[in-house]
Enzyme design. Sequence first.
Site, PDB file in Angstrom:
ATOM      1  N   ASP A  59       1.015  -1.012  -0.061  1.00  0.00           N
ATOM      2  CA  ASP A  59       0.058  -0.132   0.027  1.00  0.00           C
ATOM      3  C   ASP A  59       1.127   1.203  -0.095  1.00  0.00           C
ATOM      4  O   ASP A  59       1.692   1.347   0.825  1.00  0.00           O
ATOM      5  CB  ASP A  59      -1.005  -0.109   1.228  1.00  0.00           C
ATOM      6  N   ASN A 105      -0.780   4.379  -0.256  1.00  0.00           N
ATOM      7  CA  ASN A 105      -1.532   5.550   0.122  1.00  0.00           C
ATOM      8  C   ASN A 105      -2.343   5.712   1.241  1.00  0.00           C
ATOM      9  O   ASN A 105      -3.275   6.317   1.404  1.00  0.00           O
ATOM     10  CB  ASN A 105      -2.474   6.237  -1.305  1.00  0.00           C
ATOM     11  N   ASP A 130      -4.556   3.605   2.398  1.00  0.00           N
ATOM     12  CA  ASP A 130      -6.040   3.037   2.558  1.00  0.00           C
ATOM     13  C   ASP A 130      -5.977   1.670   3.038  1.00  0.00           C
ATOM     14  O   ASP A 130      -7.210   1.097   2.934  1.00  0.00           O
ATOM     15  CB  ASP A 130      -6.706   3.347   1.302  1.00  0.00           C
ATOM     16  N   ASP A 140      -1.476  -1.238  -3.937  1.00  0.00           N
ATOM     17  CA  ASP A 140      -2.013  -0.217  -5.144  1.00  0.00           C
ATOM     18  C   ASP A 140      -0.604  -0.418  -6.331  1.00  0.00           C
ATOM     19  O   ASP A 140       0.246  -0.735  -5.692  1.00  0.00           O
ATOM     20  CB  ASP A 140      -2.153   1.049  -4.702  1.00  0.00           C
ATOM     21  N   ASP A 180      -3.604  -9.837 -16.240  1.00  0.00           N
ATOM     22  CA  ASP A 180      -4.501 -11.059 -16.174  1.00  0.00           C
ATOM     23  C   ASP A 180      -5.738 -10.675 -16.691  1.00  0.00           C
ATOM     24  O   ASP A 180      -6.419  -9.583 -16.481  1.00  0.00           O
ATOM     25  CB  ASP A 180      -4.588 -11.144 -14.572  1.00  0.00           C
ATOM     26  N   ASP A 198      -7.408 -16.144 -17.324  1.00  0.00           N
ATOM     27  CA  ASP A 198      -8.075 -16.497 -16.498  1.00  0.00           C
ATOM     28  C   ASP A 198      -9.044 -17.885 -16.884  1.00  0.00           C
ATOM     29  O   ASP A 198      -9.666 -17.896 -17.823  1.00  0.00           O
ATOM     30  CB  ASP A 198      -9.084 -15.727 -15.659  1.00  0.00           C
ATOM     31  N   GLU A 219      -4.730 -20.298 -17.644  1.00  0.00           N
ATOM     32  CA  GLU A 219      -4.992 -20.901 -16.650  1.00  0.00           C
ATOM     33  C   GLU A 219      -6.116 -22.154 -16.968  1.00  0.00           C
ATOM     34  O   GLU A 219      -7.055 -21.904 -17.403  1.00  0.00           O
ATOM     35  CB  GLU A 219      -5.624 -20.273 -15.479  1.00  0.00           C
ATOM     36  N   HIS A 272      -2.567 -17.149  -5.607  1.00  0.00           N
ATOM     37  CA  HIS A 272      -3.706 -16.298  -4.774  1.00  0.00           C
ATOM     38  C   HIS A 272      -5.005 -17.436  -4.536  1.00  0.00           C
ATOM     39  O   HIS A 272      -5.775 -17.015  -3.916  1.00  0.00           O
ATOM     40  CB  HIS A 272      -4.085 -15.052  -5.275  1.00  0.00           C
ATOM     41  N   ASP A 273      -4.931 -18.321  -4.955  1.00  0.00           N
ATOM     42  CA  ASP A 273      -5.992 -19.512  -4.917  1.00  0.00           C
ATOM     43  C   ASP A 273      -5.422 -20.571  -4.074  1.00  0.00           C
ATOM     44  O   ASP A 273      -6.318 -21.693  -3.821  1.00  0.00           O
ATOM     45  CB  ASP A 273      -6.190 -20.112  -6.254  1.00  0.00           C
TER      46      ASP A 273
HETATM   47  C1  GLC Z   1      -9.348 -18.186 -11.453  1.00  0.00           C
HETATM   48  C2  GLC Z   1      -8.705 -17.278 -10.497  1.00  0.00           C
HETATM   49  C3  GLC Z   1      -9.677 -17.132  -9.225  1.00  0.00           C
HETATM   50  C4  GLC Z   1     -10.950 -16.776  -9.671  1.00  0.00           C
HETATM   51  C5  GLC Z   1     -11.583 -17.616 -10.637  1.00  0.00           C
HETATM   52  C6  GLC Z   1     -12.552 -16.953 -11.268  1.00  0.00           C
HETATM   53  O1  GLC Z   1      -9.509 -19.486 -10.951  1.00  0.00           O
HETATM   54  O2  GLC Z   1      -7.464 -17.528 -10.198  1.00  0.00           O
HETATM   55  O3  GLC Z   1      -9.003 -16.442  -8.373  1.00  0.00           O
HETATM   56  O4  GLC Z   1     -11.799 -16.839  -8.436  1.00  0.00           O
HETATM   57  O5  GLC Z   1     -10.590 -17.798 -11.815  1.00  0.00           O
HETATM   58  O6  GLC Z   1     -12.388 -15.712 -12.182  1.00  0.00           O
END
Ligand code: GLC
Length: 596
Positions: A38, A40, A42, A46, A115, A217, A276, A348-349
């Site tokens: 971060d 700024n 909040d 960012d 992405d 994605d 993905e 992140h998943d």
């Molecule tokens: C992909 C992303 C995930 C998201 C899903 C729907 O698996 O990595 O974070 O929730 O697609 O867009």
Amino acid sequence: MIDRSMDASHMPPSITSTEGPWWKRAVAYQIYPRSFQDSNGDGVGDLQGVIDRLDYLKWLGVDVIWLSPIYPSPQSDGGYDVSDYRDIDPLFGTLQVFQELLAAVHERGMRLLMDIVVNHSSDEHPWFLDSKSSVNSPRRNWYWWRTSPTAAEPPNNWESRFSGSAWEFDNASGQYYLHLFATKQPDLNWENPLVREAVYDMMRWWLELGVDGFRMDVINFISKVPELPDGAPTDGTPYGDGKPYYTNGPRLHEFLQEMHREVVAGRDAVLLIVGETPQSTTEDARRMTDPDAHELDMVFQFEHVTIDHGQNKWDPQPLRLSRLKRSLGKWQEALAETGWNSLYWNNHDQPRIVSRWGDDGVHRQTSAKAFGTVLHMHRGTPYVYQGEEIGMTNPTLTSIADFTDIQSRNHYAEAVEQLGADPEKTLTSMRPLARDNGRTPVQWSSETNAGFSDAVPWMAVNANYTLINVDDQRQDRNSVLAHYRELIRLRHSSDLIALGSCRLTHLDHEQLYVIERSYQREQALIIANLSTDPADVPDDLRRPAELTLVSSNYPDSPDTPAGMRTLRPWEALVFMSYHAAATALGAGEGTVRRRS
Ligand code: GLC
């Protein structure tokens, strides 16, 4: 349009091999912007925060950055619900700051991937608002609208990947729309050529701004069997399994080839397109990443990160190492001649690898390094997820209030509130694999909020930040961070590691992970004890060979394979033939030989 196909100025200096595309020697780094830095005050990360940390990424050795979505979004799925594909969410900055970021990335010889989330949009995207406005809207057919024979029942039995039916009823028109994810993520109808053209146009727009490629994605969900048939019943749920009808569907390859023709062709040499692709087999992946097919450069496959799922991810099972090796070994073999692997433990998943399959207690550092070694010594393009390089762990998720992810919250609501499951048991089943585990803010320092933000962070910082943070590890030659930096350097300096063949052996062994690499006349042996108990080394691995140690996570490991007797907990060793070792270490061959 700017033709950058011949433009070498974007070539990162670290990637100079003439053999194959640049990304075969590259290491990628994923930024989940809301939790990165971060700037700024909040409490949300960012783009300026990313700019401020670019020198760190350069120092680490990163070649290419994948930025999770930063577009305007209601943020119901962390930005994977896009309401405008050509702008930046004010939460993260502006287009101008984005352009500054891109320039700063390029100045440092790195590249940037956007992405692209186009299996679905947000329900607040103007396309959907228009589509929903009337059954006669010219955009009605941009999404999957269906009338159900019995209005009380959805048009088919598919389950949303975020719990509940995959259909949402729209009162105004009396029709349902399809959403494989949240109700706020309606699926785009790729059967409609206008949808496809709008997507390609948007992608070209980002390329004109200068981005270096895309992470697509759930791109293998874009082609559905148009009749949307019911799936086979799934035990214990009112739903059927729709996956066979929306995964790697009948027109997927056609759509990917069209996308390549319309967006990528002519710039193949500089761009990187990674898809993905959940539930894909090695055969699917080989087809999609065959360079002659002109579809994708590499895919994120899911087999190895679902290996500890029971009935589903809410039914976590202990890891059987033999299964992990058989899986990753199979992928290495399948893509050895045609196609290319991407390599990852984290994103992140996913939960943090050191907590998932390592030991985030006593052996935290050693086990984090061991998993790093194993991943990075495969053939493929490694992806480091923010914080992985310092061995960040899963946080303590106590009550449902600690879970912020829509997938977690929907599951809890369905299990506890609708089906009456025991709340504590439900939370216990969610803790190990929930996506929340990977989303806590990056731990930069031991200062307030781990140096992530001056304000209260959007998600609580993991309490262990005074113990695990970037600042401390930069000072420490034995840190997890130093180890990751060394692994990245090995890939850059060694053709053997970047390009060599890769074979997993001793597949039935439940403690040892063994990889053999070979390239021209050079060889490497990687051996790691992925357990907390000592592991005896089989005789055949100690065979006298002209190999010398180039990487270890203990200070006093043997210099040659012959010296190995028992590997200590999580001990991970990389041996190479002398010439390869000398090149990899940037030393004279004589120096390397004298080690043994
Ligand atoms: C992909 C992303 C995930 C998201 C899903 C729907 O698996 O990595 O974070 O929730 O697609 O867009």
